[in-house]
Design an enzyme around this catalytic site. Structure first.
Site, PDB file in Angstrom:
ATOM      1  N   GLU A  94       0.856  -1.190   0.000  1.00  0.00           N
ATOM      2  CA  GLU A  94       0.000   0.000   0.000  1.00  0.00           C
ATOM      3  C   GLU A  94       0.885   1.229   0.000  1.00  0.00           C
ATOM      4  O   GLU A  94       1.960   1.230   0.601  1.00  0.00           O
ATOM      5  CB  GLU A  94      -0.887   0.056   1.257  1.00  0.00           C
ATOM      6  CG  GLU A  94      -2.138  -0.779   1.186  1.00  0.00           C
ATOM      7  CD  GLU A  94      -1.903  -2.179   1.711  1.00  0.00           C
ATOM      8  OE1 GLU A  94      -0.848  -2.399   2.340  1.00  0.00           O
ATOM      9  OE2 GLU A  94      -2.763  -3.054   1.475  1.00  0.00           O
ATOM     10  N   TYR A 129       7.592   2.357  -7.622  1.00  0.00           N
ATOM     11  CA  TYR A 129       6.891   1.077  -7.762  1.00  0.00           C
ATOM     12  C   TYR A 129       6.456   0.845  -9.208  1.00  0.00           C
ATOM     13  O   TYR A 129       6.572  -0.268  -9.726  1.00  0.00           O
ATOM     14  CB  TYR A 129       5.683   1.027  -6.823  1.00  0.00           C
ATOM     15  CG  TYR A 129       6.032   1.210  -5.359  1.00  0.00           C
ATOM     16  CD1 TYR A 129       7.172   0.629  -4.817  1.00  0.00           C
ATOM     17  CD2 TYR A 129       5.229   1.964  -4.507  1.00  0.00           C
ATOM     18  CE1 TYR A 129       7.510   0.791  -3.473  1.00  0.00           C
ATOM     19  CE2 TYR A 129       5.554   2.131  -3.168  1.00  0.00           C
ATOM     20  CZ  TYR A 129       6.698   1.554  -2.665  1.00  0.00           C
ATOM     21  OH  TYR A 129       7.023   1.725  -1.341  1.00  0.00           O
TER      22      TYR A 129
HETATM   23  C1  COA Z   1      10.436   5.908  -1.435  1.00  0.00           C
HETATM   24  C2  COA Z   1      11.917   5.665  -1.161  1.00  0.00           C
HETATM   25  C3  COA Z   1      12.084   4.297  -0.479  1.00  0.00           C
HETATM   26  C4  COA Z   1      12.673   5.659  -2.496  1.00  0.00           C
HETATM   27  O1  COA Z   1      14.031   5.474  -2.230  1.00  0.00           O
HETATM   28  P1  COA Z   1      15.137   6.416  -2.949  1.00  0.00           P
HETATM   29  O2  COA Z   1      16.452   5.836  -2.648  1.00  0.00           O
HETATM   30  O3  COA Z   1      14.871   7.813  -2.558  1.00  0.00           O
HETATM   31  O4  COA Z   1      14.721   6.222  -4.486  1.00  0.00           O
HETATM   32  P2  COA Z   1      15.677   5.912  -5.725  1.00  0.00           P
HETATM   33  O5  COA Z   1      16.826   6.869  -5.719  1.00  0.00           O
HETATM   34  O6  COA Z   1      15.968   4.467  -5.777  1.00  0.00           O
HETATM   35  O7  COA Z   1      14.728   6.317  -6.922  1.00  0.00           O
HETATM   36  C5  COA Z   1      13.671   5.480  -7.327  1.00  0.00           C
HETATM   37  C6  COA Z   1      12.694   6.269  -8.160  1.00  0.00           C
HETATM   38  O8  COA Z   1      11.997   7.160  -7.320  1.00  0.00           O
HETATM   39  C7  COA Z   1      11.812   8.397  -7.992  1.00  0.00           C
HETATM   40  N1  COA Z   1      12.466   9.460  -7.240  1.00  0.00           N
HETATM   41  C8  COA Z   1      13.471   9.349  -6.357  1.00  0.00           C
HETATM   42  N2  COA Z   1      13.751  10.541  -5.799  1.00  0.00           N
HETATM   43  C9  COA Z   1      12.897  11.413  -6.349  1.00  0.00           C
HETATM   44  C10 COA Z   1      12.649  12.790  -6.170  1.00  0.00           C
HETATM   45  N3  COA Z   1      13.353  13.530  -5.300  1.00  0.00           N
HETATM   46  N4  COA Z   1      11.669  13.368  -6.893  1.00  0.00           N
HETATM   47  C11 COA Z   1      10.935  12.651  -7.756  1.00  0.00           C
HETATM   48  N5  COA Z   1      11.105  11.328  -7.961  1.00  0.00           N
HETATM   49  C12 COA Z   1      12.071  10.723  -7.261  1.00  0.00           C
HETATM   50  C13 COA Z   1      12.356   8.270  -9.337  1.00  0.00           C
HETATM   51  O9  COA Z   1      11.296   7.874 -10.181  1.00  0.00           O
HETATM   52  C14 COA Z   1      13.338   7.132  -9.215  1.00  0.00           C
HETATM   53  O10 COA Z   1      13.444   6.412 -10.392  1.00  0.00           O
HETATM   54  P3  COA Z   1      14.266   6.991 -11.666  1.00  0.00           P
HETATM   55  O11 COA Z   1      15.505   7.640 -11.098  1.00  0.00           O
HETATM   56  O12 COA Z   1      14.517   5.749 -12.456  1.00  0.00           O
HETATM   57  O13 COA Z   1      13.311   7.940 -12.309  1.00  0.00           O
HETATM   58  C15 COA Z   1      12.527   6.780  -0.259  1.00  0.00           C
HETATM   59  O14 COA Z   1      12.429   7.998  -0.912  1.00  0.00           O
HETATM   60  C16 COA Z   1      11.897   6.878   1.105  1.00  0.00           C
HETATM   61  O15 COA Z   1      12.307   6.190   2.047  1.00  0.00           O
HETATM   62  N6  COA Z   1      10.893   7.774   1.272  1.00  0.00           N
HETATM   63  C17 COA Z   1      10.253   8.007   2.566  1.00  0.00           C
HETATM   64  C18 COA Z   1       9.548   6.783   3.048  1.00  0.00           C
HETATM   65  C19 COA Z   1       8.539   6.265   2.050  1.00  0.00           C
HETATM   66  O16 COA Z   1       7.762   7.016   1.480  1.00  0.00           O
HETATM   67  N7  COA Z   1       8.551   4.928   1.857  1.00  0.00           N
HETATM   68  C20 COA Z   1       7.601   4.262   0.993  1.00  0.00           C
HETATM   69  C21 COA Z   1       6.310   4.091   1.686  1.00  0.00           C
HETATM   70  S1  COA Z   1       5.120   3.229   0.666  1.00  0.00           S
END
Ligand code: COA
Length: 140
Positions: free
Chosen positions: A97, A109
């Site tokens: 979710e 995702y």
């Molecule tokens: C969601 C989360 C796990 C993603 O991890 P991350 O290390 O930041 O993400 P990644 O660097 O691997 O990037 C994955 C994708 O996310 C998107 N993304 C990452 N940072 C972004 C930003 N600042 N703005 C927009 N899109 C972004 C991009 O689509 C990216 O893919 P792409 O580079 O191929 O386009 C992390 O941001 C997080 O912990 N967020 C807070 C907690 C949360 O929301 N968890 C999920 C709950 S369902």
């Protein structure tokens, strides 16, 4: 993830969620036997994930990367690893979710192959009332 990792995990969780899990939620996940992982970079824990495996279904309950480490591909690497873990345990489908407002996570995702399956109305607490969740899923 082990109990001894919970201090490091709880240093991250409240900084990235408005409604964070408590240490007790992580302890319950460990006690329940969920597949709980920390993501280490160098010597430090910069993320973690909790995967619930039930028969041939897997549910991703938490996936998190520390604020300072976000946007560097770690979230995608951790998600890929959790998909692998679920497959190794014989899961055929993976579900999760996500808040409708969490555009970064939704994009992550979708890029990884998840599809929207349903909306769960008022699933999450929010600042002004409750927020809907998108149920996403993928075949492994
Ligand atoms: C969601 C989360 C796990 C993603 O991890 P991350 O290390 O930041 O993400 P990644 O660097 O691997 O990037 C994955 C994708 O996310 C998107 N993304 C990452 N940072 C972004 C930003 N600042 N703005 C927009 N899109 C972004 C991009 O689509 C990216 O893919 P792409 O580079 O191929 O386009 C992390 O941001 C997080 O912990 N967020 C807070 C907690 C949360 O929301 N968890 C999920 C709950 S369902």
């Amino acid at each position: 993830m082990q109990l001894s990792d919970l201090d490091a995990v709880m240093a991250i969780e409240p900084e990235i969620y408005a409604f964070p899990w408590t240490a007790g939620n992580f302890r319950d996940s460990l006690n329940a036997g969920h597949s709980c992982w920390v993501y280490e970079h160098g010597q430090s824990i910069i993320g973690y994930a909790v995967l619930m495996l039930v028969l041939d279904e897997a549910h991703l309950l938490n996936i998190s990367i520390a604020k300072a480490a976000q946007g560097n591909g770690h979230g995608r690497a951790l998600l890929d690893r959790m998909m692998e873990k679920a497959r190794e345990h014989g899961a055929l489908n993976l579900f999760l979710e996500v808040r409708v407002s969490n555009k970064v996570a939704i994009r992550l995702y979708e890029n990884a192959g998840f599809n929207e399956m349903a909306i769960r109305r008022k699933y999450y607490p929010a600042e002004n009332g409750r927020e809907d969740a998108i149920l996403m899923g993928m075949a492994l």
